[in-house]
Scaffold this motif. Structure first.
Motif, PDB file in Angstrom:
ATOM      1  N   PRO A 169       0.831  -1.202   0.000  1.00  0.00           N
ATOM      2  CA  PRO A 169       0.000   0.000   0.000  1.00  0.00           C
ATOM      3  C   PRO A 169       0.869   1.257   0.000  1.00  0.00           C
ATOM      4  CG  PRO A 169      -0.020  -1.017   2.174  1.00  0.00           C
ATOM      5  CD  PRO A 169       0.756  -1.936   1.262  1.00  0.00           C
ATOM      6  N   GLU A 170       0.548   2.170  -0.892  1.00  0.00           N
ATOM      7  CA  GLU A 170       1.299   3.417  -1.025  1.00  0.00           C
ATOM      8  C   GLU A 170       0.420   4.589  -0.592  1.00  0.00           C
ATOM      9  OE1 GLU A 170       4.422   3.366  -1.492  1.00  0.00           O
ATOM     10  OE2 GLU A 170       4.747   1.386  -2.355  1.00  0.00           O
ATOM     11  N   PHE A 171       0.912   5.792  -0.734  1.00  0.00           N
ATOM     12  CA  PHE A 171       0.220   6.996  -0.286  1.00  0.00           C
ATOM     13  C   PHE A 171      -1.220   7.067  -0.793  1.00  0.00           C
ATOM     14  CE2 PHE A 171      -1.091  11.397  -0.983  1.00  0.00           C
ATOM     15  CZ  PHE A 171      -1.009  11.888   0.311  1.00  0.00           C
ATOM     16  N   GLY A 172      -1.458   6.709  -2.029  1.00  0.00           N
ATOM     17  CA  GLY A 172      -2.788   6.797  -2.626  1.00  0.00           C
ATOM     18  C   GLY A 172      -3.820   5.864  -2.022  1.00  0.00           C
ATOM     19  N   THR A 173      -3.402   4.940  -1.158  1.00  0.00           N
ATOM     20  CA  THR A 173      -4.347   4.018  -0.514  1.00  0.00           C
ATOM     21  C   THR A 173      -4.729   4.474   0.893  1.00  0.00           C
ATOM     22  OG1 THR A 173      -2.637   2.597   0.460  1.00  0.00           O
ATOM     23  CG2 THR A 173      -3.347   2.076  -1.794  1.00  0.00           C
ATOM     24  N   MET A 174      -4.223   5.642   1.285  1.00  0.00           N
ATOM     25  CA  MET A 174      -4.473   6.119   2.651  1.00  0.00           C
ATOM     26  C   MET A 174      -5.827   6.812   2.775  1.00  0.00           C
ATOM     27  SD  MET A 174      -0.652   7.573   3.470  1.00  0.00           S
ATOM     28  CE  MET A 174      -1.074   8.250   5.048  1.00  0.00           C
ATOM     29  N   ASN A 175      -6.382   6.763   3.989  1.00  0.00           N
ATOM     30  CA  ASN A 175      -7.593   7.507   4.302  1.00  0.00           C
ATOM     31  C   ASN A 175      -7.195   8.871   4.890  1.00  0.00           C
ATOM     32  OD1 ASN A 175      -6.985   7.102   7.052  1.00  0.00           O
ATOM     33  ND2 ASN A 175      -8.136   5.189   7.093  1.00  0.00           N
ATOM     34  N   PRO A 176      -8.157   9.730   5.217  1.00  0.00           N
ATOM     35  CA  PRO A 176      -7.807  11.069   5.704  1.00  0.00           C
ATOM     36  C   PRO A 176      -7.050  11.110   7.027  1.00  0.00           C
ATOM     37  CG  PRO A 176     -10.086  11.018   4.986  1.00  0.00           C
ATOM     38  CD  PRO A 176      -9.588   9.601   4.972  1.00  0.00           C
ATOM     39  N   VAL A 221      -3.794   3.141   6.071  1.00  0.00           N
ATOM     40  CA  VAL A 221      -4.267   2.453   4.868  1.00  0.00           C
ATOM     41  C   VAL A 221      -5.780   2.242   4.986  1.00  0.00           C
ATOM     42  CG1 VAL A 221      -4.098   0.324   3.510  1.00  0.00           C
ATOM     43  CG2 VAL A 221      -2.027   1.360   4.486  1.00  0.00           C
ATOM     44  N   HIS A 222      -6.493   2.633   3.935  1.00  0.00           N
ATOM     45  CA  HIS A 222      -7.951   2.536   3.907  1.00  0.00           C
ATOM     46  C   HIS A 222      -8.400   1.079   4.004  1.00  0.00           C
ATOM     47  CE1 HIS A 222     -12.032   2.744   2.326  1.00  0.00           C
ATOM     48  NE2 HIS A 222     -11.999   4.035   2.612  1.00  0.00           N
ATOM     49  N   GLY A 223      -9.484   0.836   4.731  1.00  0.00           N
ATOM     50  CA  GLY A 223     -10.020  -0.516   4.878  1.00  0.00           C
ATOM     51  C   GLY A 223     -10.378  -1.167   3.556  1.00  0.00           C
ATOM     52  N   GLY A 224     -10.710  -0.364   2.554  1.00  0.00           N
ATOM     53  CA  GLY A 224     -11.025  -0.907   1.238  1.00  0.00           C
ATOM     54  C   GLY A 224      -9.841  -1.603   0.593  1.00  0.00           C
ATOM     55  N   TRP A 225      -8.618  -1.159   0.923  1.00  0.00           N
ATOM     56  CA  TRP A 225      -7.440  -1.830   0.375  1.00  0.00           C
ATOM     57  C   TRP A 225      -7.325  -3.240   0.954  1.00  0.00           C
ATOM     58  CZ3 TRP A 225      -2.754  -4.149   1.366  1.00  0.00           C
ATOM     59  CH2 TRP A 225      -1.866  -4.233   0.298  1.00  0.00           C
ATOM     60  N   TYR A 226      -7.515  -3.347   2.252  1.00  0.00           N
ATOM     61  CA  TYR A 226      -7.496  -4.677   2.895  1.00  0.00           C
ATOM     62  C   TYR A 226      -8.571  -5.567   2.271  1.00  0.00           C
ATOM     63  CZ  TYR A 226      -5.089  -2.531   7.003  1.00  0.00           C
ATOM     64  OH  TYR A 226      -4.239  -1.885   7.851  1.00  0.00           O
TER      65      TYR A 226
END
Length: 164
Positions: free
Chosen positions: A63-70, A74-79
């Motif tokens: 996961p890179e920067f673009g997968t982060m939430n505010p 890392v955003h749960g959607g990535w998991y």
């Protein structure tokens, strides 16, 4: 791993005739060998399949920067997406030529945050595949640290492919 290492376009995706002519395991192995295009969602989110055997598939991702939430994790959607991919593809490895599948439902449990930039393996393992359903479980573990970051389970519907 960056997205451009395995970028694909829609015209490079396997045709339904190609998909239906192969067993699910052969299809997954062809993607891993680079003979068929990989999943475009992996290009977007930074993961790809790296191993497939009967009843199990491993995806590797970072996961890179673009997968982060505010809030900076890392955003749960990535998991959810990497787990859905490995678990459903594990079901796919059990399919005969002419069969297709799709996810009916899945559940994930996030146990700890994955540090941005940490490579992980998401491993899906089949529990059952019958005529109409497939069930599998998955885990996300750090490649370097071996820590368990998330678990999941899925139920997939198994169908005959469209008649050509």
């Amino acid at each position: 791993m960056t997205a451009h290492h395995y970028a694909v376009s829609v015209d490079q995706l396997a045709s339904m005739d190609t998909i239906l002519s192969m067993s699910g395991l052969d299809f997954m192995r062809a993607i891993i060998r680079g003979e068929l295009a990989g999943p475009p969602i992996g290009q977007t989110l930074g993961f790809k399949p790296v191993a497939a055997d009967e009843g199990t598939v491993t995806f590797e991702g970072t996961p890179e920067f673009g997968t982060m939430n505010p809030i900076g994790t890392v955003h749960g959607g990535w998991y959810g997406t990497i787990l859905d991919s490995c678990m459903a593809c594990a079901v796919q490895t059990m399919l005969k030529p002419g069969q297709i599948y799709t996810t009916l439902e899945y559940k994930i449990n996030i146990l700890r945050p994955i540090p941005v930039g940490l490579s992980v393996h998401a491993v899906g393992k089949v529990q059952h595949v019958g005529r109409s359903t497939g069930v599998s479980n998955g885990e996300v573990r750090g490649v370097e640290d071996g820590k368990l970051y998330a678990t999941g389970s899925t139920t997939c519907i198994v169908m005959d492919g469209p008649k050509r």
